[in-house]
Design an enzyme around this catalytic site. Sequence first.
Site, short mmCIF file in Angstrom:
data_model
loop_
_atom_site.label_atom_id
_atom_site.label_comp_id
_atom_site.label_asym_id
_atom_site.label_seq_id
_atom_site.Cartn_x
_atom_site.Cartn_y
_atom_site.Cartn_z
N ASP A 17 0.87 -1.18 0.00
CA ASP A 17 0.00 0.00 0.00
C ASP A 17 0.90 1.23 0.00
OD1 ASP A 17 -1.54 2.17 0.79
OD2 ASP A 17 -2.55 1.11 2.41
N ILE A 18 0.75 2.08 -1.00
CA ILE A 18 1.68 3.20 -1.17
C ILE A 18 1.60 4.21 -0.02
CG2 ILE A 18 0.23 4.75 -2.58
CD1 ILE A 18 2.90 4.95 -4.37
N ASN A 31 -7.07 12.79 -10.61
CA ASN A 31 -7.84 13.20 -11.80
C ASN A 31 -7.53 14.67 -12.10
OD1 ASN A 31 -9.84 14.85 -10.23
ND2 ASN A 31 -10.30 12.84 -9.37
N GLY A 39 -9.83 4.50 -5.15
CA GLY A 39 -8.52 3.90 -5.44
C GLY A 39 -7.39 4.51 -4.62
N ASP A 41 -6.04 7.41 -4.90
CA ASP A 41 -6.34 8.80 -4.58
C ASP A 41 -7.09 8.89 -3.24
OD1 ASP A 41 -6.55 11.52 -4.95
OD2 ASP A 41 -7.84 11.43 -6.73
N THR A 124 -4.47 2.23 -14.17
CA THR A 124 -4.90 0.84 -14.42
C THR A 124 -6.06 0.39 -13.52
OG1 THR A 124 -3.17 0.06 -12.91
CG2 THR A 124 -2.66 0.11 -15.26
N1 AR6 Z 1 -1.43 1.61 -2.99
C1 AR6 Z 1 -0.95 1.26 -4.21
N2 AR6 Z 1 -1.73 0.98 -5.26
C2 AR6 Z 1 -3.07 1.05 -5.10
C3 AR6 Z 1 -3.68 1.41 -3.87
C4 AR6 Z 1 -2.78 1.70 -2.78
N3 AR6 Z 1 -3.23 2.05 -1.57
N4 AR6 Z 1 -5.03 1.38 -4.03
C5 AR6 Z 1 -5.27 1.00 -5.33
N5 AR6 Z 1 -4.10 0.79 -5.97
P1 AR6 Z 1 -6.83 3.89 -9.44
P2 AR6 Z 1 -6.52 5.35 -12.00
C6 AR6 Z 1 -3.85 0.39 -7.39
O1 AR6 Z 1 -8.25 3.58 -9.74
O2 AR6 Z 1 -6.86 4.13 -12.78
C7 AR6 Z 1 -9.63 7.87 -8.71
O3 AR6 Z 1 -10.98 7.98 -8.36
C8 AR6 Z 1 -4.93 -0.36 -8.11
O4 AR6 Z 1 -4.76 -1.75 -7.95
O5 AR6 Z 1 -6.48 4.33 -8.06
O6 AR6 Z 1 -5.38 6.21 -12.44
C9 AR6 Z 1 -9.01 9.22 -9.06
O7 AR6 Z 1 -9.60 10.28 -8.35
C10 AR6 Z 1 -4.75 0.07 -9.58
O8 AR6 Z 1 -3.96 -0.87 -10.31
O9 AR6 Z 1 -6.24 5.05 -10.43
C11 AR6 Z 1 -9.29 9.33 -10.53
O10 AR6 Z 1 -10.56 9.87 -10.79
C12 AR6 Z 1 -3.93 1.35 -9.50
O11 AR6 Z 1 -3.70 1.60 -8.12
C13 AR6 Z 1 -9.21 7.90 -11.02
O12 AR6 Z 1 -9.55 7.09 -9.89
C14 AR6 Z 1 -4.61 2.58 -10.09
O13 AR6 Z 1 -5.99 2.58 -9.82
C15 AR6 Z 1 -7.83 7.53 -11.47
O14 AR6 Z 1 -7.84 6.23 -11.98
#
Ligand code: AR6
Length: 180
Positions: A17-18, A31, A39, A41, A124
């Site tokens: 977890d980052i 975004n 996610g 964010d 992703t």
């Molecule tokens: N630590 C590391 N990686 C993570 C964590 C974490 N705590 N949580 C999820 N992931 P996403 P996007 C991974 O949806 O596709 C948001 O609503 C997860 O497995 O976080 O760039 C923003 O506000 C996935 O592979 O980001 C934007 O509106 C990766 O993080 C939108 O989502 C990215 O998933 C951005 O979408």
Amino acid sequence: MDELRIGATTIALEPGDITRVHAEAIVNAANAHLAGGGGVDGAIHRAGGPSIMEECRRIGACKTGGAVLTGAGNLPSRYVIHAVAPRYAGRPRDGELLRSAYGTALDVACKLGLRTIAFPSLGTGAYGYPIDEAADIALSTARGHALGETTLERITFVLFSERDLAAFRAALGRASVHKG
Ligand code: AR6
């Protein structure tokens, strides 16, 4: 070993977890409105506290493929670099924009003279970028950055799911083959 050495820079993969990572900067998958969301964010704003959103509001917005800097609130890092991946639609431009999001975040860190940065897999999750292709773009952009002049000694990709980790491991294998 989930590492690739390029000059003085190590590119590393780790599961987790980052929000728990001790790097000088962590990157957020934000975004364009810097409005927060789910996610990574959501996890970063929850763990970091309200000061990060206050700074995001002052900055206002970030173009897709760009990245902006804030402090890290209560997180163990010093900075959060908010990078904006494209919403995947299968256009060639999506690849350029994802590359640009990674590259801009790396440039921001380097301009600050940072030595360590940690990325999630940008684009992703909610934005739907296919993980295998995204992992190749992430690692080739990091590799390209490390081949230039950089202050970064360690670029870590923190992979939240088994699927993400497996895809980045395969991509690291491909990047290592093309090392020379
Ligand atoms: N630590 C590391 N990686 C993570 C964590 C974490 N705590 N949580 C999820 N992931 P996403 P996007 C991974 O949806 O596709 C948001 O609503 C997860 O497995 O976080 O760039 C923003 O506000 C996935 O592979 O980001 C934007 O509106 C990766 O993080 C939108 O989502 C990215 O998933 C951005 O979408």
